[in-house]
Scaffold this motif. Structure first.
Motif, PDB file in Angstrom:
ATOM      1  N   GLU A 247       0.819  -1.221   0.000  1.00  0.00           N
ATOM      2  CA  GLU A 247       0.000   0.000   0.000  1.00  0.00           C
ATOM      3  C   GLU A 247       0.847   1.263   0.000  1.00  0.00           C
ATOM      4  OE1 GLU A 247      -2.257   0.880   3.495  1.00  0.00           O
ATOM      5  OE2 GLU A 247      -0.814  -0.063   4.842  1.00  0.00           O
ATOM      6  N   SER A 248       2.108   1.152   0.447  1.00  0.00           N
ATOM      7  CA  SER A 248       2.944   2.345   0.519  1.00  0.00           C
ATOM      8  C   SER A 248       3.390   2.837  -0.852  1.00  0.00           C
ATOM      9  CB  SER A 248       4.168   2.092   1.409  1.00  0.00           C
ATOM     10  OG  SER A 248       5.006   1.094   0.863  1.00  0.00           O
ATOM     11  N   LEU A 249       3.097   2.079  -1.907  1.00  0.00           N
ATOM     12  CA  LEU A 249       3.347   2.575  -3.257  1.00  0.00           C
ATOM     13  C   LEU A 249       2.480   3.786  -3.576  1.00  0.00           C
ATOM     14  CD1 LEU A 249       3.658  -0.768  -5.260  1.00  0.00           C
ATOM     15  CD2 LEU A 249       5.480   0.891  -4.834  1.00  0.00           C
ATOM     16  N   SER A 250       1.461   4.023  -2.774  1.00  0.00           N
ATOM     17  CA  SER A 250       0.596   5.189  -2.961  1.00  0.00           C
ATOM     18  C   SER A 250       0.843   6.258  -1.892  1.00  0.00           C
ATOM     19  CB  SER A 250      -0.880   4.767  -2.912  1.00  0.00           C
ATOM     20  OG  SER A 250      -1.224   4.266  -1.624  1.00  0.00           O
ATOM     21  N   PHE A 251       1.899   6.082  -1.092  1.00  0.00           N
ATOM     22  CA  PHE A 251       2.143   6.988   0.034  1.00  0.00           C
ATOM     23  C   PHE A 251       2.882   8.260  -0.386  1.00  0.00           C
ATOM     24  CE2 PHE A 251       2.105   4.019   4.022  1.00  0.00           C
ATOM     25  CZ  PHE A 251       0.790   3.707   3.743  1.00  0.00           C
ATOM     26  N   LYS A 252       2.320   9.409   0.018  1.00  0.00           N
ATOM     27  CA  LYS A 252       3.057  10.656   0.097  1.00  0.00           C
ATOM     28  C   LYS A 252       3.327  10.890   1.581  1.00  0.00           C
ATOM     29  CE  LYS A 252      -0.023  13.038  -2.261  1.00  0.00           C
ATOM     30  NZ  LYS A 252      -0.688  14.145  -2.996  1.00  0.00           N
ATOM     31  N   GLU A 253       3.709  12.105   1.954  1.00  0.00           N
ATOM     32  CA  GLU A 253       4.025  12.361   3.360  1.00  0.00           C
ATOM     33  C   GLU A 253       2.839  12.117   4.281  1.00  0.00           C
ATOM     34  OE1 GLU A 253       7.163  14.614   1.128  1.00  0.00           O
ATOM     35  OE2 GLU A 253       5.023  14.231   0.869  1.00  0.00           O
ATOM     36  N   ASP A 254       1.666  12.617   3.897  1.00  0.00           N
ATOM     37  CA  ASP A 254       0.503  12.510   4.772  1.00  0.00           C
ATOM     38  C   ASP A 254       0.077  11.064   4.993  1.00  0.00           C
ATOM     39  OD1 ASP A 254       0.427  15.198   5.130  1.00  0.00           O
ATOM     40  OD2 ASP A 254      -1.422  15.546   3.993  1.00  0.00           O
ATOM     41  N   GLU A 255       0.123  10.250   3.946  1.00  0.00           N
ATOM     42  CA  GLU A 255      -0.290   8.860   4.072  1.00  0.00           C
ATOM     43  C   GLU A 255       0.670   8.072   4.968  1.00  0.00           C
ATOM     44  OE1 GLU A 255      -2.179  10.566   0.516  1.00  0.00           O
ATOM     45  OE2 GLU A 255      -0.113  10.545   1.257  1.00  0.00           O
ATOM     46  N   ALA A 256       1.966   8.323   4.817  1.00  0.00           N
ATOM     47  CA  ALA A 256       2.945   7.648   5.670  1.00  0.00           C
ATOM     48  C   ALA A 256       2.783   8.091   7.126  1.00  0.00           C
ATOM     49  CB  ALA A 256       4.359   7.945   5.182  1.00  0.00           C
ATOM     50  N   GLN A 257       2.516   9.374   7.308  1.00  0.00           N
ATOM     51  CA  GLN A 257       2.313   9.906   8.658  1.00  0.00           C
ATOM     52  C   GLN A 257       1.098   9.261   9.320  1.00  0.00           C
ATOM     53  OE1 GLN A 257       1.743  14.153   8.725  1.00  0.00           O
ATOM     54  NE2 GLN A 257       1.028  14.181  10.846  1.00  0.00           N
ATOM     55  N   SER A 393       9.823   4.041  -9.555  1.00  0.00           N
ATOM     56  CA  SER A 393       8.468   3.521  -9.383  1.00  0.00           C
ATOM     57  C   SER A 393       8.284   2.207 -10.140  1.00  0.00           C
ATOM     58  CB  SER A 393       7.445   4.551  -9.860  1.00  0.00           C
ATOM     59  OG  SER A 393       6.131   4.054  -9.745  1.00  0.00           O
ATOM     60  N   ASN A 394       8.794   2.156 -11.356  1.00  0.00           N
ATOM     61  CA  ASN A 394       8.702   0.922 -12.136  1.00  0.00           C
ATOM     62  C   ASN A 394       9.449  -0.220 -11.450  1.00  0.00           C
ATOM     63  OD1 ASN A 394       7.164   2.061 -14.171  1.00  0.00           O
ATOM     64  ND2 ASN A 394       8.945   2.652 -15.398  1.00  0.00           N
ATOM     65  N   HIS A 403      12.370  -6.563 -13.437  1.00  0.00           N
ATOM     66  CA  HIS A 403      13.163  -5.363 -13.230  1.00  0.00           C
ATOM     67  C   HIS A 403      14.516  -5.734 -12.630  1.00  0.00           C
ATOM     68  CE1 HIS A 403       9.477  -3.153 -13.961  1.00  0.00           C
ATOM     69  NE2 HIS A 403       8.891  -3.824 -12.996  1.00  0.00           N
ATOM     70  N   ASP A 404      15.561  -5.532 -13.359  1.00  0.00           N
ATOM     71  CA  ASP A 404      16.895  -5.712 -12.837  1.00  0.00           C
ATOM     72  C   ASP A 404      17.414  -4.344 -12.410  1.00  0.00           C
ATOM     73  OD1 ASP A 404      20.045  -5.595 -13.538  1.00  0.00           O
ATOM     74  OD2 ASP A 404      19.486  -7.558 -12.736  1.00  0.00           O
ATOM     75  N   SER A 405      17.828  -4.226 -11.158  1.00  0.00           N
ATOM     76  CA  SER A 405      18.218  -2.920 -10.615  1.00  0.00           C
ATOM     77  C   SER A 405      19.336  -2.265 -11.417  1.00  0.00           C
ATOM     78  CB  SER A 405      18.643  -3.066  -9.154  1.00  0.00           C
ATOM     79  OG  SER A 405      17.554  -3.445  -8.347  1.00  0.00           O
ATOM     80  N   GLU A 406      20.292  -3.061 -11.846  1.00  0.00           N
ATOM     81  CA  GLU A 406      21.406  -2.473 -12.602  1.00  0.00           C
ATOM     82  C   GLU A 406      20.928  -1.895 -13.921  1.00  0.00           C
ATOM     83  OE1 GLU A 406      25.901  -3.622 -14.215  1.00  0.00           O
ATOM     84  OE2 GLU A 406      24.817  -4.968 -12.851  1.00  0.00           O
ATOM     85  N   ASP A 407      20.016  -2.594 -14.599  1.00  0.00           N
ATOM     86  CA  ASP A 407      19.478  -2.074 -15.861  1.00  0.00           C
ATOM     87  C   ASP A 407      18.680  -0.793 -15.625  1.00  0.00           C
ATOM     88  OD1 ASP A 407      20.593  -4.175 -17.224  1.00  0.00           O
ATOM     89  OD2 ASP A 407      18.739  -5.355 -17.316  1.00  0.00           O
ATOM     90  N   VAL A 408      17.892  -0.779 -14.539  1.00  0.00           N
ATOM     91  CA  VAL A 408      17.096   0.414 -14.219  1.00  0.00           C
ATOM     92  C   VAL A 408      17.998   1.606 -13.973  1.00  0.00           C
ATOM     93  CG1 VAL A 408      15.545   1.460 -12.517  1.00  0.00           C
ATOM     94  CG2 VAL A 408      15.125  -0.869 -13.310  1.00  0.00           C
ATOM     95  N   VAL A 409      19.034   1.398 -13.173  1.00  0.00           N
ATOM     96  CA  VAL A 409      19.941   2.496 -12.834  1.00  0.00           C
ATOM     97  C   VAL A 409      20.717   2.962 -14.065  1.00  0.00           C
ATOM     98  CG1 VAL A 409      21.998   3.084 -11.515  1.00  0.00           C
ATOM     99  CG2 VAL A 409      20.121   1.867 -10.408  1.00  0.00           C
ATOM    100  N   SER A 410      21.190   2.034 -14.880  1.00  0.00           N
ATOM    101  CA  SER A 410      21.942   2.405 -16.086  1.00  0.00           C
ATOM    102  C   SER A 410      21.074   3.207 -17.047  1.00  0.00           C
ATOM    103  CB  SER A 410      22.466   1.151 -16.782  1.00  0.00           C
ATOM    104  OG  SER A 410      23.388   0.459 -15.957  1.00  0.00           O
ATOM    105  N   SER A 411      19.821   2.769 -17.224  1.00  0.00           N
ATOM    106  CA  SER A 411      18.901   3.498 -18.088  1.00  0.00           C
ATOM    107  C   SER A 411      18.608   4.886 -17.526  1.00  0.00           C
ATOM    108  CB  SER A 411      17.606   2.703 -18.248  1.00  0.00           C
ATOM    109  OG  SER A 411      16.653   3.424 -19.003  1.00  0.00           O
ATOM    110  N   MET A 412      18.409   4.965 -16.213  1.00  0.00           N
ATOM    111  CA  MET A 412      18.158   6.249 -15.562  1.00  0.00           C
ATOM    112  C   MET A 412      19.338   7.197 -15.775  1.00  0.00           C
ATOM    113  SD  MET A 412      17.848   7.072 -11.500  1.00  0.00           S
ATOM    114  CE  MET A 412      16.741   5.697 -11.181  1.00  0.00           C
ATOM    115  N   LYS A 413      20.525   6.692 -15.624  1.00  0.00           N
ATOM    116  CA  LYS A 413      21.722   7.522 -15.803  1.00  0.00           C
ATOM    117  C   LYS A 413      21.763   8.108 -17.208  1.00  0.00           C
ATOM    118  CE  LYS A 413      26.744   7.495 -15.213  1.00  0.00           C
ATOM    119  NZ  LYS A 413      27.933   6.693 -14.817  1.00  0.00           N
TER     120      LYS A 413
END
Length: 423
Positions: A247-257, A393-394, A403-413
């Motif tokens: 459910e925390s995938l929908s959290f902003k500050e108020d929801e987490a609080q 988010s993806n 989702h491979d973290s290294e691929d995500v980070v490399s693409s983001m870079k």
């Protein structure tokens, strides 16, 4: 010496020049010395306690009354409304409450005015906070509140299990998983909706692994793929293993609080202003606050907060500047903390015994702010943040096997390098 008469044509020309200069001078005075009623525009939740401070100003400045205009809670929405106003060169906004990450963009676009350093007691402010208001050697705003992410934890549950607050990711993971399984509550949550808050949470994870995303001046992508991957793996692992609730995938500050205040979380990453409300919630007397954990010890938070700037299109710029001096004074900074639970920018307030008694987390918060890193001073920060939040988010969304973290980070870079080149 005999004075010769000025030719009629030249006399007319000189008259026109004098008139033009007088008009320009009057316009200059109006724009840079204008006084009168003005508007302070700032986003929630920073507005909840402000009216009493505005009332104090208005009582002593009846001809320069300040009106509060409240913007939405989310930083992205605040920025969108401000940018629309400033791009239209509207004079509706006078004093702008800017997220610290906007200084470079707003200064670069010519939307805010540079300010005289000597007008403000900057030497008594926390040094990293002052840095957020400076761009290319000029002061473009005045720090009003600061911020650094903190870890809220259920001290009652830790005491029952004979545990100390976590200092590392490994300790947080083990404790969050154990409390989740034993007490049936979420282990840990932050701000994981795809918006600026997710960018902050990811930046903190990268920094806490010893890395960074951009150079301090925002002109170069300096992301170490391995360290960024370690930060992303920490977050992805929490969702995959279940100690970070879906459910925390929908959290902003108020929801987490709210989730933490209702006792639905063992640990929560949030900003210091959520401390006050928690003291009157279901977890009152049952929680504590500590620094964010990192890969091998205390982590490194992202520096947040608000700075106050003067709109370049305001017709009340003198009143606006004087108001900023008033609003950032030591007396009002004490009220910012006491009434709003927002971190002040004056260093001495963090060592005040009376305030520490009321806000026991102040020493921890001071350490967190001094060790926090400002987000990059990029004129295209909104695009930088969007690229990061979308990619992360993806990665946090199941099924995780895709989702491979290294691929995500490399693409983001790669995306970030394109954005920076386009500046």
């Amino acid at each position: 010496m005999v004075r010769r008469p000025i030719p009629a044509a030249l006399a007319v020309l000189l008259g026109l020049l004098v008139t033009a200069c007088s008009a320009a001078g009057a316009q200059e005075t109006e724009r840079f010395g204008g006084t009168g009623p003005f508007t302070l525009v700032i986003g929630r939740p920073a507005t909840a306690y402000l009216q009493s401070l505005l009332d104090r100003w208005n009582q002593t400045h009846p001809g320069e009354r300040a009106t509060l205009l409240e913007l939405p809670e989310a930083a992205d929405e605040q920025r969108a409304q401000m940018v629309a106003n400033l791009q239209a060169r509207s004079d509706r906004y006078d004093v702008l409450g800017l997220d610290v990450i906007w200084t470079a963009e707003f200064a670069d676009a010519g939307w805010i005015l540079p300010l005289e350093r000597a007008m403000f007691p900057l030497d008594r402010f926390l040094p990293p906070v002052v840095d957020t208001a400076v761009y290319r050697g000029k002061l473009w705003a005045v720090p009003y509140t600061s911020n650094a992410g903190l870890l809220f934890y259920r001290k009652d549950l830790l005491a029952k299990e004979g545990l100390k607050p976590p200092r590392t990711w490994g300790e947080l993971r083990d404790q969050a998983r154990a409390l989740h399984e034993k007490y049936g509550i979420g282990g840990y949550a932050g701000q994981f909706l795809a918006y600026e808050g997710l960018t902050v949470n990811f930046a903190e994870a990268v920094q806490s692994a010893g890395g960074q995303i951009l150079s301090p001046d925002g002109t170069k992508v300096t992301m170490d793929v391995a360290k960024a991957k370690a930060g992303l793996d920490f977050l992805v692992g929490g969702f995959r293993e279940g100690w970070i609730p879906p459910e925390s995938l929908s959290f902003k500050e108020d929801e987490a609080q709210l989730a933490f205040e209702e006792g639905r979380l063992a640990f929560a990453r949030n900003w210091p202003h959520t401390y006050g409300p928690a003291t009157t919630s279901a977890v009152a007397g049952k929680f504590g606050v500590t620094r964010l954990p990192g890969a091998n010890g205390p982590g490194t938070g992202s520096l947040g907060g608000y700075n106050l700037a003067v709109s370049a299109f305001s017709k009340r710029q003198k009143s606006a500047t004087e108001f900023i001096r008033y609003f950032t004074s030591l007396e009002n900074q004490r009220r910012v903390l006491a009434d709003g639970s927002f971190p002040p920018v004056w260093a001495e307030l963090y060592d005040d015994p009376g305030l520490i008694k009321r806000f026991p987390y102040l020493p921890v918060l001071k350490q967190s702010i001094l060790s926090a890193r400002p987000r990059p001073a990029s004129a295209n920060y909104d695009q930088v943040s969007l690229a990061i939040a979308s990619a992360v988010s993806n990665a946090l969304t199941p099924p995780f096997t895709e989702h491979d973290s290294e691929d995500v980070v490399s693409s983001m870079k790669g995306q970030l390098e394109e954005i920076i080149r386009a500046q």
